[in-house]
Design a protein around this motif. Structure first.
Motif, PDB file in Angstrom:
ATOM      1  N   MET A  15      75.263 -34.956  40.537  1.00 39.36           N
ATOM      2  CA  MET A  15      76.366 -35.001  41.166  1.00 39.36           C
ATOM      3  C   MET A  15      76.528 -36.346  41.940  1.00 39.36           C
ATOM      4  SD  MET A  15      77.189 -31.269  42.262  1.00 39.36           S
ATOM      5  CE  MET A  15      78.259 -32.038  43.518  1.00 39.36           C
TER       6      MET A  15
ATOM      7  N   TYR B  94      82.664 -44.323  41.502  1.00 43.40           N
ATOM      8  CA  TYR B  94      82.899 -45.156  42.530  1.00 43.40           C
ATOM      9  C   TYR B  94      82.690 -46.676  42.190  1.00 43.40           C
ATOM     10  CZ  TYR B  94      83.625 -46.612  47.440  1.00 43.40           C
ATOM     11  OH  TYR B  94      83.962 -47.243  48.753  1.00 43.40           O
TER      12      TYR B  94
ATOM     13  N   LEU C 282      85.411 -48.018  39.874  1.00 37.52           N
ATOM     14  CA  LEU C 282      86.579 -48.515  40.335  1.00 37.52           C
ATOM     15  C   LEU C 282      86.467 -49.465  41.018  1.00 37.52           C
ATOM     16  CD1 LEU C 282      89.334 -47.027  40.744  1.00 37.52           C
ATOM     17  CD2 LEU C 282      88.669 -45.957  42.861  1.00 37.52           C
TER      18      LEU C 282
ATOM     19  N   ARG D 208      89.813 -38.900  37.722  1.00 38.49           N
ATOM     20  CA  ARG D 208      89.338 -37.601  38.203  1.00 38.49           C
ATOM     21  C   ARG D 208      89.813 -36.559  37.526  1.00 38.49           C
ATOM     22  NH1 ARG D 208      85.251 -37.563  41.267  1.00 38.49           N
ATOM     23  NH2 ARG D 208      85.820 -35.671  42.169  1.00 38.49           N
TER      24      ARG D 208
ATOM     25  N   ILE E 100      77.161 -28.502  48.571  1.00 41.79           N
ATOM     26  CA  ILE E 100      77.843 -29.161  47.315  1.00 41.79           C
ATOM     27  C   ILE E 100      79.059 -29.138  47.490  1.00 41.79           C
ATOM     28  CG2 ILE E 100      78.272 -28.533  44.798  1.00 41.79           C
ATOM     29  CD1 ILE E 100      75.504 -27.325  44.569  1.00 41.79           C
TER      30      ILE E 100
ATOM     31  N   MET F 176      79.632 -32.272  49.647  1.00 46.84           N
ATOM     32  CA  MET F 176      79.378 -33.526  48.974  1.00 46.84           C
ATOM     33  C   MET F 176      80.570 -33.975  47.926  1.00 46.84           C
ATOM     34  SD  MET F 176      75.468 -33.229  48.047  1.00 46.84           S
ATOM     35  CE  MET F 176      75.697 -34.385  46.459  1.00 46.84           C
ATOM     36  N   GLU F 177      80.893 -32.985  47.259  1.00 50.76           N
ATOM     37  CA  GLU F 177      82.172 -33.199  46.235  1.00 50.76           C
ATOM     38  C   GLU F 177      83.372 -33.599  46.852  1.00 50.76           C
ATOM     39  OE1 GLU F 177      83.349 -31.212  43.066  1.00 50.76           O
ATOM     40  OE2 GLU F 177      81.626 -32.227  42.683  1.00 50.76           O
TER      41      GLU F 177
ATOM     42  N   ALA G 118      82.827 -37.270  48.192  1.00 53.04           N
ATOM     43  CA  ALA G 118      82.701 -38.359  47.164  1.00 53.04           C
ATOM     44  C   ALA G 118      83.991 -38.528  46.631  1.00 53.04           C
ATOM     45  CB  ALA G 118      81.847 -37.879  46.048  1.00 53.04           C
ATOM     46  N   SER G 119      85.079 -37.382  46.611  1.00 53.31           N
ATOM     47  CA  SER G 119      86.224 -37.862  45.947  1.00 53.31           C
ATOM     48  C   SER G 119      87.242 -38.246  47.412  1.00 53.31           C
ATOM     49  CB  SER G 119      86.708 -36.173  45.547  1.00 53.31           C
ATOM     50  OG  SER G 119      88.059 -35.897  46.281  1.00 53.31           O
TER      51      SER G 119
ATOM     52  N   ASP H  47      85.974 -40.543  49.461  1.00 54.90           N
ATOM     53  CA  ASP H  47      85.718 -41.930  49.346  1.00 54.90           C
ATOM     54  C   ASP H  47      86.424 -42.760  48.188  1.00 54.90           C
ATOM     55  OD1 ASP H  47      84.123 -41.707  51.427  1.00 54.90           O
ATOM     56  OD2 ASP H  47      82.364 -42.002  50.383  1.00 54.90           O
ATOM     57  N   TYR H  48      86.458 -41.982  47.041  1.00 54.48           N
ATOM     58  CA  TYR H  48      87.111 -42.389  45.728  1.00 54.48           C
ATOM     59  C   TYR H  48      88.663 -42.633  45.995  1.00 54.48           C
ATOM     60  CZ  TYR H  48      87.803 -42.654  40.810  1.00 54.48           C
ATOM     61  OH  TYR H  48      88.113 -43.125  39.723  1.00 54.48           O
TER      62      TYR H  48
ATOM     63  N   LEU I 169      89.441 -45.676  48.094  1.00 53.55           N
ATOM     64  CA  LEU I 169      89.071 -46.907  47.405  1.00 53.55           C
ATOM     65  C   LEU I 169      90.254 -47.038  46.537  1.00 53.55           C
ATOM     66  CD1 LEU I 169      87.106 -49.190  47.122  1.00 53.55           C
ATOM     67  CD2 LEU I 169      86.286 -47.977  45.176  1.00 53.55           C
TER      68      LEU I 169
ATOM     69  N   VAL J 274      92.960 -37.501  45.744  1.00 51.58           N
ATOM     70  CA  VAL J 274      93.033 -37.740  44.296  1.00 51.58           C
ATOM     71  C   VAL J 274      92.796 -36.371  43.612  1.00 51.58           C
ATOM     72  CG1 VAL J 274      90.644 -38.173  43.296  1.00 51.58           C
ATOM     73  CG2 VAL J 274      92.625 -39.727  42.943  1.00 51.58           C
ATOM     74  N   ASP J 275      92.563 -35.399  44.216  1.00 53.49           N
ATOM     75  CA  ASP J 275      91.740 -34.115  43.673  1.00 53.49           C
ATOM     76  C   ASP J 275      92.756 -33.045  43.188  1.00 53.49           C
ATOM     77  OD1 ASP J 275      89.473 -34.943  42.319  1.00 53.49           O
ATOM     78  OD2 ASP J 275      88.317 -34.218  43.843  1.00 53.49           O
TER      79      ASP J 275
ATOM     80  N   VAL K 256      80.924 -49.722  52.175  1.00 52.13           N
ATOM     81  CA  VAL K 256      81.195 -48.311  52.341  1.00 52.13           C
ATOM     82  C   VAL K 256      80.205 -47.306  52.080  1.00 52.13           C
ATOM     83  CG1 VAL K 256      82.668 -46.492  51.874  1.00 52.13           C
ATOM     84  CG2 VAL K 256      83.605 -48.945  52.251  1.00 52.13           C
ATOM     85  N   ARG K 257      79.629 -47.736  50.643  1.00 51.10           N
ATOM     86  CA  ARG K 257      78.529 -46.985  50.297  1.00 51.10           C
ATOM     87  C   ARG K 257      77.150 -46.843  51.073  1.00 51.10           C
ATOM     88  NH1 ARG K 257      79.215 -42.392  47.555  1.00 51.10           N
ATOM     89  NH2 ARG K 257      76.991 -42.731  47.030  1.00 51.10           N
TER      90      ARG K 257
END
Lengths: 438, 438
Positions: free
Chosen positions: A239, A247, A250, A325, B236, B239-240, B243-244, B246-247, B250, B256-257, B324-325
């Motif tokens: 994951m 990322y 993008l 996504r 989990i 984390m999802e 991650a989404s 940050d995405y 950006l 976005v989700d 950022v990462r």
């Protein structure tokens, strides 16, 4: 600490958590590492390597420091999936030479796993699971479990197989523990096993484990034979990898996560995109060049180029991110696609109308030129609709042709939309030039 | 299926996996859902809700369909952390009213958890863990474990506490199982427990669990009292989410989700950024406006505006993503920062030089104008250095001031860099105008 006392080092080192041991080992200079190989057994070293987080390219160097027999011993002591991860970084000859000195059982398991294609369930599974039969009692199942526990990657799920090794059920350690000793396994096992196929994409596996909250999932072949299991820790790595991959794309960069030792490796990851983009940018430039006459007459048009191109780029990136996504989440059934496109068009109309009107008014009051305001505002309106659609369509089309939609990176869509927006803007400007010439 | 037969529905429904039950329930129309509430017990409904994946705003509607006593019963049957997740979506009065009809023990646990700030370890932990004492035998520990198993969120780790409920050790079920019945717990427990503080950021917790490959981690207060545990399935989800998040940032979009029901909600998520960006774009425009005289004389300058602005935006986004990462991974020790900035500057020099030379040559051969090529190429060179630095510095500065660096989204950096690049380009153009006028 390192220089002399074996016993002291071993006491301290083995007392800390394997992850800390691995971190410590990774930071040691070469000569200190050479000591470690003599202080630790292959088995202890195996635990270090299972927890090691280093660049893929560094494995080769570390292994070359050790005696080949030591390496082979260590690899066969590791969980098969972790050993395969290490071996995948070496060239074929090295792999073969280690496998020949390894004991046959471990070598066999590893060879089998090396077979599977990257990014499939097979490539991340391990073969160290516990399997029992359905006509056993709980007591005998617990006996097998205790015996195999030291070698199994997880003991929290036990899989039930028939004589032909086909998966017929699953039972959690929790269920075993709360059941009476002489209950039969088939009475308490669940026969609706959620499993994954060995060729399934690792992202798909991750999604299933997340949705079902599994700690492990069995991997089967097309005849339902149990081949291995995938544990949750491997899935977390998958994951992380996939998220950081999306990322990076993008942002238009090869790999955002690995530590760059020097500026050259950092530049190498960014230059490919930048060079492609400078050529796309030259296309944009040559496109504007075609409107040089228009520009010569109405220089003020140039003032709004970055605004329009920028808005197109931004809205395209937004639509792109949503589409990528959505595909990643698996929400991509056929019937949804037309709906998605219509929805994106609608979203484009709304955002275009709002931004177009705002910008029209600002330009009108700023330059006191109604037609200029109308031109810029209307161009923004049309541009945002087209750019939103482009952002949504490109990943969909790529997905259709089995290309990972995430490679349609932000900068790429941005540049495409730059071009579209300039065509629209200068197109309208040329059409209505009579109203604009001051 | 739904309309009549209770028994048949229950048999079929309870036979499938809880995750599938939740998916099925979420898809039902309202009147069918009303049946479900009568067919299932609060306990069975609790399992459905633990596995439900819906928009945060939908909980209120679903709960309002049920009898309040049923809701209270259901919430007290859920794992405390999941119940808290649901309650967090309701307004305070509703929460209070459900808590009063709930049984005291469950209400107490939930009240305690509602206390903790969002995004901390406390907010995602659960209080349903198994604790034993160190001077017990393995046999008596197993007895406690079997008794508490039905209620505990995980039984795979058992925590060892002293008389004051301070955490002193941890033991895995694996270790318990392979040990003899009369071994004492303190002999086999590990007393170097990796734990997290209740106020720790959830991202930090996720990082620790990933690094150590834990299935659960204990949560303690500042006096080392064991307050709860966090299990890997919660991590989990964290984390999802991160991650989404940050995405999305950006890409310059709020979220976005989540599935957008209609084009208005989709537009609402994109418009805030687009409007901010159109004003930034107007600034760019007014900046170019100041160079109108230059433009009037040399219209060809306008041709390269999108190229230069685009390259600045792209390289800035790359540097931003890396920074950022890196901050997200936790690689942000003080001493690294200066080094990071120097490295980014170096990377900027290399990418700037390569792209600058390529573009200079292309422009030179295309327009047969050496000075124009030099101007554009040199502007690209300087722009890329500055843009790379800006991309790296903005998130670092934000992080310094405790602002989440990810809010410095791609479009934001892109627009900032548009402005910088235009200043540089027209600055040079004005300086060397004599060489350029045709």
């Amino acid at each position: 600490l390192e220089d002399e006392n074996i016993d002291e080092f071993r006491t301290l080192f083995l007392d800390i958590h394997p992850y800390e041991r691995a971190k410590f080992y990774a930071k040691l200079p070469k000569d200190a590492r050479m000591h470690v190989y003599h202080f630790l057994s292959p088995e202890e070293m195996a635990e270090v390597f299972e927890n090691l987080e280093i660049e893929d390219t560094e494995y080769e160097e570390l292994l070359s420091e050790m005696n080949p027999t030591f390496v082979a011993d260590m690899l066969s002591q590791m969980y098969a999936d972790d050993a395969v991860d290490v071996l995948n970084e070496l060239d074929k000859e090295q792999v073969a030479s280690y496998l020949t000195i390894m004991d046959d059982e471990a070598a066999g398991e590893i060879k089998q796993l090396l077979h599977y294609e990257e990014y499939t369930a097979g490539s991340i599974m391990t073969t160290e699971f516990i399997a029992i039969h359905s006509n056993q009692t709980v007591k005998s199942a617990m006996y097998i479990l205790k015996k195999e526990a030291p070698r199994a990657e997880t003991i929290y799920y036990v899989y039930v197989i028939d004589e032909e090794k086909r998966l017929v059920g699953v039972i959690s350690l929790r269920d075993l523990i709360v059941s009476d000793d002489d209950t039969m396994v088939y009475e308490i096992m669940s026969d609706r096993v959620v499993s994954v196929s060995v060729s399934e994409d690792q992202e798909e596996v991750a999604r299933k484990m997340r949705d079902y909250n599994f700690l492990a999932v069995p991997v089967i072949d097309f005849q339902n034979h149990l081949l291995g299991i995938i544990t949750v820790d491997d899935i977390i790595d998958v994951m992380e990898e996939e998220a950081s991959d999306d990322y990076s794309k993008l942002a238009g960069i090869t790999d955002v996560d690995s530590a760059d030792k020097n500026i050259f490796s950092a530049a190498k990851k960014r230059l490919p995109w930048l060079i492609i983009l400078s050529f796309l940018g030259m296309m944009t430039a040559s496109l504007i060049g075609r409107f040089e006459d228009t520009l010569d007459q109405i220089a003020i048009l140039a003032v709004f180029i970055p605004l329009i191109a920028g808005m197109a780029g931004n809205t395209g990136t937004q639509a792109l991110a949503v589409a990528v996504r959505r595909i990643a989440i698996g929400d991509d059934k056929e019937e949804n696609k037309l709906f998605l496109i219509i929805r994106e068009a609608g979203t484009g109309v709304i955002t275009g109308a709002v931004c177009g009107i705002i910008i029209m008014l600002v330009v009108y009051f700023w330059k006191s030129d109604f037609f200029l305001g109308l031109l810029v505002g209307f161009s923004i309106f049309i541009t945002l609709i087209v750019a939103t659609l482009a952002g949504a369509l490109v990943p969909l089309i790529m997905h259709k042709f089995k290309v990972d939609p995430a490679v349609a990176s932000g900068p790429f869509i941005t540049t495409i939309n730059d071009i579209i927006s300039i065509l629209i803007y200068f197109g309208f400007a040329s059409l209505f030039m009579n109203y604009l010439v001051q």
